[in-house]
Every structure is written in C-alpha cells, then in structure tokens.
Design a protein around this motif. Structure first.
Motif, PDB file in Angstrom:
ATOM      1  N   ALA A 180       0.743  -1.252  -0.284  1.00  0.00           N
ATOM      2  CA  ALA A 180      -0.057  -0.023   0.019  1.00  0.00           C
ATOM      3  C   ALA A 180       0.765   1.039  -0.045  1.00  0.00           C
ATOM      4  CB  ALA A 180      -0.820   0.022   1.111  1.00  0.00           C
ATOM      5  N   TYR A 181       2.027   1.268   0.616  1.00  0.00           N
ATOM      6  CA  TYR A 181       2.861   2.277   0.723  1.00  0.00           C
ATOM      7  C   TYR A 181       3.185   2.753  -0.813  1.00  0.00           C
ATOM      8  CZ  TYR A 181       5.982   6.059   2.092  1.00  0.00           C
ATOM      9  OH  TYR A 181       6.500   7.311   2.300  1.00  0.00           O
ATOM     10  N   PRO A 182       3.952   2.096  -1.614  1.00  0.00           N
ATOM     11  CA  PRO A 182       4.469   2.655  -2.737  1.00  0.00           C
ATOM     12  C   PRO A 182       3.193   2.843  -3.925  1.00  0.00           C
ATOM     13  CG  PRO A 182       5.067   0.247  -2.847  1.00  0.00           C
ATOM     14  CD  PRO A 182       4.550   0.649  -1.268  1.00  0.00           C
ATOM     15  N   LEU A 183       2.281   2.258  -3.627  1.00  0.00           N
ATOM     16  CA  LEU A 183       1.260   2.063  -4.479  1.00  0.00           C
ATOM     17  C   LEU A 183       0.192   3.012  -4.315  1.00  0.00           C
ATOM     18  CD1 LEU A 183       0.282  -1.702  -5.247  1.00  0.00           C
ATOM     19  CD2 LEU A 183       1.539   0.010  -6.795  1.00  0.00           C
ATOM     20  N   LEU A 184      -0.209   3.481  -2.912  1.00  0.00           N
ATOM     21  CA  LEU A 184      -1.123   4.413  -2.627  1.00  0.00           C
ATOM     22  C   LEU A 184      -0.581   5.570  -1.767  1.00  0.00           C
ATOM     23  CD1 LEU A 184      -3.921   1.931  -1.759  1.00  0.00           C
ATOM     24  CD2 LEU A 184      -3.745   3.142  -3.715  1.00  0.00           C
ATOM     25  N   SER A 637      23.861   6.046 -10.869  1.00  0.00           N
ATOM     26  CA  SER A 637      23.370   4.674 -10.247  1.00  0.00           C
ATOM     27  C   SER A 637      21.771   4.551 -10.453  1.00  0.00           C
ATOM     28  CB  SER A 637      23.759   4.539  -8.723  1.00  0.00           C
ATOM     29  OG  SER A 637      22.997   3.577  -8.081  1.00  0.00           O
ATOM     30  N   ASP A 638      21.621   3.234 -10.581  1.00  0.00           N
ATOM     31  CA  ASP A 638      20.144   2.830 -10.876  1.00  0.00           C
ATOM     32  C   ASP A 638      19.253   2.978  -9.793  1.00  0.00           C
ATOM     33  OD1 ASP A 638      20.613   2.442 -13.638  1.00  0.00           O
ATOM     34  OD2 ASP A 638      21.562   0.418 -13.300  1.00  0.00           O
ATOM     35  N   SER A 639      19.890   3.032  -8.445  1.00  0.00           N
ATOM     36  CA  SER A 639      18.974   3.361  -7.295  1.00  0.00           C
ATOM     37  C   SER A 639      19.432   4.789  -7.003  1.00  0.00           C
ATOM     38  CB  SER A 639      19.473   2.390  -6.061  1.00  0.00           C
ATOM     39  OG  SER A 639      19.196   1.111  -6.585  1.00  0.00           O
ATOM     40  N   VAL A 640      18.281   5.647  -7.198  1.00  0.00           N
ATOM     41  CA  VAL A 640      18.545   7.019  -7.190  1.00  0.00           C
ATOM     42  C   VAL A 640      18.388   7.676  -5.666  1.00  0.00           C
ATOM     43  CG1 VAL A 640      17.350   9.336  -7.735  1.00  0.00           C
ATOM     44  CG2 VAL A 640      17.727   7.431  -9.543  1.00  0.00           C
ATOM     45  N   PRO A 641      19.577   8.357  -5.307  1.00  0.00           N
ATOM     46  CA  PRO A 641      19.210   9.077  -3.842  1.00  0.00           C
ATOM     47  C   PRO A 641      18.249  10.148  -4.010  1.00  0.00           C
ATOM     48  CG  PRO A 641      21.342   9.718  -4.986  1.00  0.00           C
ATOM     49  CD  PRO A 641      20.822   8.794  -6.008  1.00  0.00           C
ATOM     50  N   MET A 642      16.938   9.953  -3.745  1.00  0.00           N
ATOM     51  CA  MET A 642      15.844  10.924  -4.065  1.00  0.00           C
ATOM     52  C   MET A 642      16.102  12.289  -3.415  1.00  0.00           C
ATOM     53  SD  MET A 642      11.546  10.210  -3.932  1.00  0.00           S
ATOM     54  CE  MET A 642      11.866   8.744  -4.704  1.00  0.00           C
ATOM     55  N   ASN A 669      19.998   7.152 -16.696  1.00  0.00           N
ATOM     56  CA  ASN A 669      19.501   6.218 -15.836  1.00  0.00           C
ATOM     57  C   ASN A 669      18.755   5.094 -16.424  1.00  0.00           C
ATOM     58  OD1 ASN A 669      17.525   4.937 -13.711  1.00  0.00           O
ATOM     59  ND2 ASN A 669      18.743   6.239 -12.320  1.00  0.00           N
ATOM     60  N   ASN A 670      19.216   3.930 -16.306  1.00  0.00           N
ATOM     61  CA  ASN A 670      18.402   2.722 -16.863  1.00  0.00           C
ATOM     62  C   ASN A 670      16.799   2.510 -16.926  1.00  0.00           C
ATOM     63  OD1 ASN A 670      20.836   1.862 -18.324  1.00  0.00           O
ATOM     64  ND2 ASN A 670      21.545   0.681 -16.454  1.00  0.00           N
ATOM     65  N   PHE A 671      16.463   2.809 -15.516  1.00  0.00           N
ATOM     66  CA  PHE A 671      15.143   2.605 -15.061  1.00  0.00           C
ATOM     67  C   PHE A 671      14.271   3.630 -14.551  1.00  0.00           C
ATOM     68  CE2 PHE A 671      18.052  -1.225 -13.970  1.00  0.00           C
ATOM     69  CZ  PHE A 671      17.707  -1.919 -15.009  1.00  0.00           C
ATOM     70  N   ILE A 672      14.673   4.671 -14.570  1.00  0.00           N
ATOM     71  CA  ILE A 672      13.605   5.917 -14.038  1.00  0.00           C
ATOM     72  C   ILE A 672      14.096   7.158 -15.199  1.00  0.00           C
ATOM     73  CG2 ILE A 672      13.241   7.416 -11.962  1.00  0.00           C
ATOM     74  CD1 ILE A 672      14.543   5.760 -10.434  1.00  0.00           C
ATOM     75  N   ASP A 673      13.105   7.534 -15.593  1.00  0.00           N
ATOM     76  CA  ASP A 673      13.009   8.825 -16.333  1.00  0.00           C
ATOM     77  C   ASP A 673      12.923  10.033 -15.415  1.00  0.00           C
ATOM     78  OD1 ASP A 673      12.894  10.835 -18.339  1.00  0.00           O
ATOM     79  OD2 ASP A 673      10.948   9.879 -18.937  1.00  0.00           O
ATOM     80  N   LEU A 674      14.017  10.744 -15.315  1.00  0.00           N
ATOM     81  CA  LEU A 674      14.116  11.775 -14.547  1.00  0.00           C
ATOM     82  C   LEU A 674      13.852  13.086 -15.003  1.00  0.00           C
ATOM     83  CD1 LEU A 674      17.718  10.696 -12.534  1.00  0.00           C
ATOM     84  CD2 LEU A 674      15.080  10.568 -11.546  1.00  0.00           C
ATOM     85  N   SER A 746       7.193  10.460  -5.468  1.00  0.00           N
ATOM     86  CA  SER A 746       7.018   8.975  -6.110  1.00  0.00           C
ATOM     87  C   SER A 746       7.745   8.879  -7.248  1.00  0.00           C
ATOM     88  CB  SER A 746       5.595   8.725  -6.057  1.00  0.00           C
ATOM     89  OG  SER A 746       5.396   7.463  -6.469  1.00  0.00           O
ATOM     90  N   ILE A 747       8.633   7.519  -7.203  1.00  0.00           N
ATOM     91  CA  ILE A 747       9.449   7.387  -8.677  1.00  0.00           C
ATOM     92  C   ILE A 747       8.445   6.615  -9.357  1.00  0.00           C
ATOM     93  CG2 ILE A 747      11.579   7.748  -7.676  1.00  0.00           C
ATOM     94  CD1 ILE A 747      12.042   4.944  -7.424  1.00  0.00           C
ATOM     95  N   LEU A 748       7.606   5.888  -8.627  1.00  0.00           N
ATOM     96  CA  LEU A 748       6.718   4.779  -9.621  1.00  0.00           C
ATOM     97  C   LEU A 748       6.199   5.260 -10.979  1.00  0.00           C
ATOM     98  CD1 LEU A 748       6.359   1.891  -9.050  1.00  0.00           C
ATOM     99  CD2 LEU A 748       4.284   2.554  -8.062  1.00  0.00           C
TER     100      LEU A 748
END
Length: 760
Positions: A180-184, A637-642, A669-674, A746-748
């Motif tokens: 529920a945290y990342p989705l809502l 890095s693919d794990s972003v320091p938000m 970044n490979n996995f996040i469109d910043l 939210s990066i999702l």
C-alpha cells in the motif's frame, strides 16, 4: 425417573453451553482477525514511511533499508518478549497494562524523525539504527506485540480452536501495508499527511484491542477462568527453542541478503526491496495455513530451486538481468516457505504460543543483525548470501521428495554402494562443471552438467549434509571460485554505502570502478591517456562541452563543485586557475583516489578540497553564491538518492551557485526517467535549461549520457548551445504534474518498465 430427568437436563445444558461457546467464538473470530490485520498493516506501513522520511538525511543506499529492518526486527523481538511476559498475568491485568502502554505511546504521535546530529563519516552503521529506534520505538514496540497477544487471547475461548491460522492472516495484513505504501500512500499523500493517517489508524487499533479484551473478559470473568499457564511437564526444551530460532533466522537473513545481492550484483532497480520483503511475508501465509498440501509441495520444489538457482548464489559477475532477478526472488520464496513450513510443523501446544513467537522474533533479529551489521564489517562482498543459502540447505525439510533409502529390495550393502557411487559421480561432475566454465568452448556443456548435478543433489536429499555439500560444489564451480579469487586480489572493498569493485581490462588498457552492477567511472591505464575523462564524460557529452569551456561561460578563476566523486573523472576538467571542491559521502570511494587506484584527482587536481559527508547537507554549509560551476553527478546509479533531487535539494544547489553560474545535472539512468521531475522543478523556479543527449560513435571509450545544463541566466544557455554547434541540445519535455519535495515524491510513475523487463 427423577434421576433420568436430571441427567437429560444436565446433558442438554452442557450441549447448549457448548453450542453457545461455539457461536461466541465464531462471532469474536472476526473481531480478532480484524484487530490482527489492522495492527500488521500499520506495522508494515510505518516501515517504508519512516525510511522515506529519513531519505534527506541518509540517501538511498541498500544498507540503509537493511539497517531500518534490523531496528524493526529488534523492536519486534522486544514486543514479542513483552507479549510473552504479559500473557502470564490474568486477563484483566493484561488489558490494563497493554491499553495503558498504548495510550502512553500515542503521546509520541504523529510520527516524526528524532532530532539527531548528522553522523560522522564511518559511523553510519550505528547512527542509522539509533535514528530509527528513537523515532518510532514506542509505537512500533506496542503495535508489534498485538499479533501474538491477540492470538493468545483468542485461544483462551474453549470453542476457539487452533490460533495458528491467525498468524497467516497477520502476514496478509503485513503484505497489504507493504504494497500500500508505494502504490497508494506515497503517490497520493505528503509525508505529513501519511503521518497523520497512520496516527488515526493507531487510534482505531487501540479501540479494536479494547473491544477484543472486552470480548474475552466478559466470557472469562463470568466463569472465573484464569490464563492457563504451561505445566512443568510441558516445558520447552532448549533444543526446540534453538531450532525455532534458526528456522526463523535464516529466512530473515536471506530476505535482507537477497536484497543486497540483487542490488549489488544482479539488478540495481529502485523499490526492489519491496519484492523480497513481500515474498518473505507471503511465505508465512502458505507455511502457517491449515491445509498442508501447498507447503509440502513448496518444500519439495525448494530443493529443486536451491540446487539450480542457489548454485548461482556465489556469482559476482556476468549473471545479470531479469532472468537472474526472477531466479533469486523465486528461490527466496521457496526457501522461506519451506523453512517456515518446517517451523510450523514443529510448533508447540497453544499454551506455549508466546514462547514460540518469541523464538521466531529472536531468530528474525539475529538474521537481521548478521546481515545488516556483521556482514558489511566482516566481508568484502555479499558473502552472507551464499552462506545463508547453504545454511538453508542444512535445514530444509524433504517435503514430498521420496526417500529411496527405503526402496523395496535395497539391502544396506547395496544402499551404501549406491550412495558412494552417487557421491563420487557428483564430485566428478562438479570438477567437470568447473572446467567447462573456464573455457569459452566448454560453456555449452555446462548446462547439461548442471542439470545432472541437480538430479544428483536431489537423490542425496535424504542425507541433507551431502546434498548441501553438492550445492556448495555447484556454487564454487559456477563462479564462486572466481569470486573468492577476486576477494583475494584486494580489488574489492565494502562500506556501509555499497560494494566497490575495481576491474582491470589489460586488453583495452582500462580500469573500471563498479558500485554493485553500476559503473561509476573508467580510466585508461595508458600513461598518455590517463588524464582523459572517459565513459560518461566524453568530449561530446553535456559535461564535456560545458566543463571544457569555463572561461567562455563564467570567466577565469571559477570555483568548480562536484557532487559525487566516483573515480574522479570530472577533476580532469579543472583548469589551472580554477578551484575544485568535491563532495563524497563514502570514505571508501575517496580512498580509491587517495591510494591512486584511480589517479584523476591526484593527477589533475592534487590541491582539490574533498568534503566527506552527504553532499546536500555539506553544500548547505558553504557560503552562498560561492560556486560558478556545479556538477550534480549522483544519479547515474540505478538506485537514485531521491533526497538529492527534491525541491529543497535544488534550493541548496541554487543558494551555492553564483548569479551567472551554470549547474550540470546528470540524469542518465536505466530504470527511471528523471526528465519530467527535473522539468517540473526548473519550471517552478523559473530557471532555463537545455538537455544534451549524447550517443557517441566510440562506445568503447564513451557511453551514451543525458546531461542537463541549468542556469538563472538565459544568455548562459545560449552560450552553451553555441560552444559546439555540431552537437545539438534540446528543451526538456513535459514536466511532471507535481514537483518532488522532501515530503512528497514518487518514482513509480517514472519507472521505465520496458528497460526493467528487458524490452528494447
């Protein structure tokens, strides 16, 4: 006749009471399930919420989450111990103490971070757990106690039946809170709103616990029943307690070490920690269910999984992508379910319920202690992962696998001969597998050999130790020996913030720095080229264009700031009249430059000032307007320091930037469109920017990158575009609907799922 009538009346009255007890138990079961689900939901909702609150102070290193989990498990252990001790009192006293502590803990709401001074470099391993413990300790402690305590109260009713299925329900609630945290919660609410919503849920839980106590107190007080205590003859042995603890410790450690292993050597994906923890929780649902068929089936499949996917547990290079990711998480689920199923099968009588859960929580805390505190200090790589996989093999139940030792017609002599032949064959195949992996031409043979070894391991399952030895041999042959050899070279180091590997490539005369699976810099070992920035910093990259022309943009004597040292490549853009200040959070990264493993810093900027600590916090202490050029280079890095990408963070950068200064933001970044989040931030502040997407022809030396030039002055961006007219810049695309802030981001929505799934 009168005596017969009395007997019939007594029998009717007993049946009526039994029927009433069954109805009462059925009616209260829903209340207890609701209470347990609510508490578990809140317990796993607060964990990512507080970790998110701490991001501006801690960054996004995987071990930050492991430290948080260690604190949660320690508090859970304290809560279970409290529930165990409390359950020895009469129910009325339990209710008074528990509700009183709940009310006292409510005084710490709404949830917020404790006001601790920033840690000194190298002390993060102790500081982070202290921060989490002080921030949520009281509420987490009392909420964690409610699951075993409510199950204990539920079991007091004579018609309640076995309480173990309620633990499965508890983990369903935990899983619900986790997803529920990342989705809502994160996409829809600010951190302040999340804290108040959680506080409201806490008060609802308090009411539910009071109702649960009332449901039992009325029924018990009318019959004068006290809490049943364990009899002397039914005491728990130390051996049983130790086995329960071990069966809980290994899955807990595996859950955390799988997270570290995946982000280090397989797939550095944001939010990846949700997957191992979610599967860990779901494993309890199957393992503690009344229907044992699925648990036994999973236990049998666990042996197949551990001998196949587990055989790759010691591979540190070349085993990356979606397939290894899926193999790792499926293996985690199989092992956790199988070990938890064995734990359930060894459960005691319900009168020992709180002792059983105390052993489980002690095991969870020990697994977290080993993974989060001991392993980063003791190992240079994620050695805890293959070690825990091997430990799991020593405890796995056989499940539905047949025991061929009892086959008809197999006398003891034949059995021992067959076992000897099987062990010898396995040893020979391990050697052949190792040889096949040494040479390219032999690699097509390795998969049939590995399959035969899996079959041999399955045949050895009745001798669990021999099956585990076979697994160890497969691990070593499949890459474990290479990982051991790399550890012996001293080219790998581990800190609280990650695992760093230096790889030599003599054929191309290059040296690469890897942070997990992400390359953070490359340097040529050719003396004639060792001052040439490579990789992300080529001459046609945004960084190469801007930092090669400082005088045209900001004049002479510029102050150049770099956030994120890496291999030190940007230092070689410094010109003789410039000052360079680099900000680096990890002393281990700085040591690579100081020890001349990478010589960019010493060769090109020996007088550079290097500030150790979180870049955002340290830059905020710098004089305002003191930097003419800033490189924000912490996002490759693919794990972003938000916390370095929020509205508040850019406020710090702009305070440090001179009025006509230029800031370069690296968003490759490979996995996040910043880009959308950055576009929203720049629009909100009225800044001008241009994006340079570089796809160099020479991909051996230079890599595709995305750099954004930012300034308050439109003339500066116009100059940048004119510096190298042959290299095009473009405006940023559509901005995100909302600016990222410390309390809302939210990066999702910006995950590039096509890259995640390997679709190009």
């Amino acid at each position: 006749m009168i005596e017969t009538g009395r007997l019939l009346w007594r029998n009717w009255r007993d049946e009526d009471r039994a029927s009433f007890a069954a109805i009462s138990a059925s009616a209260s079961r829903g209340l207890f399930v609701t209470t347990i689900l609510t508490g578990s939901f809140l317990l796993f909702l607060i964990q990512p919420m507080v970790a998110r609150m701490a991001l501006p102070r801690l960054g996004g290193a995987p071990n930050v989450w492991n430290s948080a989990m260690l604190v949660y498990q320690a508090l859970l252990l304290g809560g279970y111990w409290y529930a165990h001790r409390l359950s020895k009192l009469v129910l009325r006293r339990q209710t008074q103490i528990h509700l009183g502590l709940f009310a006292l803990a409510a005084l710490t709401l709404p949830v917020s971070l404790a006001n601790l001074a920033p840690p000194q470099p190298g002390t993060e391993v102790w500081w982070v757990p202290l921060l989490f413990a002080l921030s949520i300790g009281p509420v987490f402690f009392v909420v964690s106690a409610q699951a075993p305590l409510m199950q204990r109260w539920y079991a007091l009713h004579p018609g309640a039946g076995q309480p173990w299925a309620l633990y499965a329900a508890s983990n369903l609630g935990s899983f619900g809170g986790l997803i529920a945290y990342p989705l809502l919660a994160e996409p829809l609410l600010t951190l302040r709103q999340q804290a108040w919503a959680w506080s409201l849920g806490y008060l609802v839980l308090l009411v539910l616990i009071a109702l649960s106590a009332r449901a039992r107190r009325g029924q018990l007080s009318s019959q004068g029943i006290m809490i049943p205590q364990p009899s002397e003859t039914g005491r728990i042995s130390r051996r049983s307690f130790a086995i329960w603890t071990a069966l809980a410790a290994i899955p807990s450690g595996l859950m955390l070490s799988t997270t570290t292993h995946l982000t280090t050597d397989v797939f550095a994906m944001p939010l990846l920690w949700v997957l191992p923890l979610g599967l860990y929780l779901l494993s309890f649902v199957i393992a503690f269910a009344d229907w044992r068929g699925p648990a036994r089936l999973v236990s049998a499949l666990a042996w197949l999984g551990i001998l196949s996917a587990g055989g790759m547990a010691a591979v540190s290079y070349g085993w990356m992508g979606v397939v290894p990711l899926l193999c790792s998480v499926v293996l985690l689920f199989l092992l956790c379910t199988a070990l938890h199923a064995r734990l359930y099968d060894l459960r005691p009588d319900p009168q020992h319920l709180t002792t059983f859960y105390l052993a489980m929580s002690a095991g969870g805390a020990l697994g977290g202690l080993f993974t989060a505190l001991i392993a980063p200090l003791a190992f240079d790589w994620v050695w805890e992962y293959p070690l825990l996989v091997l430990a799991a093999a020593m405890l796995l139940p056989r499940g539905l696998l047949p025991d061929w030792r009892n086959a008809p017609g197999l006398d003891p002599a034949m059995r021992w001969m067959a076992l000897g032949a099987l062990v010898l064959s396995a040893a020979v195949m391990v050697w052949m597998l190792y040889q096949a992996n040494l040479y390219v031409e032999g690699r097509p043979q390795r998969w049939p050999l590995a399959a035969l070894l899996v079959l041999a391991g399955l045949a050895l399952v009745p001798w669990r130790g021999l099956a585990a030895m076979t697994l160890g041999g497969i691990m070593l042959a499949q890459g474990g020996l290479d990982t051991l050899a790399e550890s012996q070279t001293g080219n790998r180091s581990r800190s609280y913030f990650g695992i760093y590997t230096v790889r030599e490539h003599p054929e191309t005369r290059r040296r690469t720095l890897l942070h997990g699976t992400t390359a953070h810099g490359v340097q040529s070992t050719d003396p004639a080229r060792r001052r040439t920035p490579l990789a992300y910093y080529g001459p046609s990259s945004g960084a190469g264009i801007v930092f090669s022309h400082p005088r045209e943009l900001v004049g002479s004597g510029a102050h150049f700031g770099v956030l994120g040292l890496g291999a030190g490549s940007l230092a070689c853009f410094r010109q003789n009249d410039q000052r360079l200040t680099a900000f680096e959070i990890d002393p281990a990264v700085l040591a690579l430059s100081r020890q001349r493993t990478f010589t960019y810093l010493e060769d090109c900027a020996p007088q550079a000032r290097v500030v150790l600590g979180d870049a955002r916090l340290e830059l905020a202490r710098e004089p305002k307007g003191s930097y003419d050029l800033l490189a924000i280079d912490a996002f490759s890095s693919d794990s972003v320091p938000m916390h370095l990408f929020t509205h508040e963070a850019f406020g710090v950068y702009l305070d440090a930037l001179s009025p006509r200064g230029v800031m370069m933001v690296h968003i490759s970044n490979n996995f996040i469109d910043l880009e959308p989040a950055l576009a929203a931030e720049l629009a909100a502040r009225g800044l001008v920017a241009a994006l340079r997407e570089d796809n160099p022809a020479d991909t051996a030396d230079y890599w595709p990158t995305s750099w954004v030039a930012v300034s308050r002055d439109p003339a500066q961006i116009a100059k940048i575009k004119a510096l190298a007219p042959q290299h095009a810049w473009r405006s940023l695309g559509k901005p995100a609907p909302q600016v990222w802030r410390d309390d809302y981001a939210s990066i999702l929505p910006y995950v590039t799922w096509t890259n995640f799934l390997g679709i190009r």
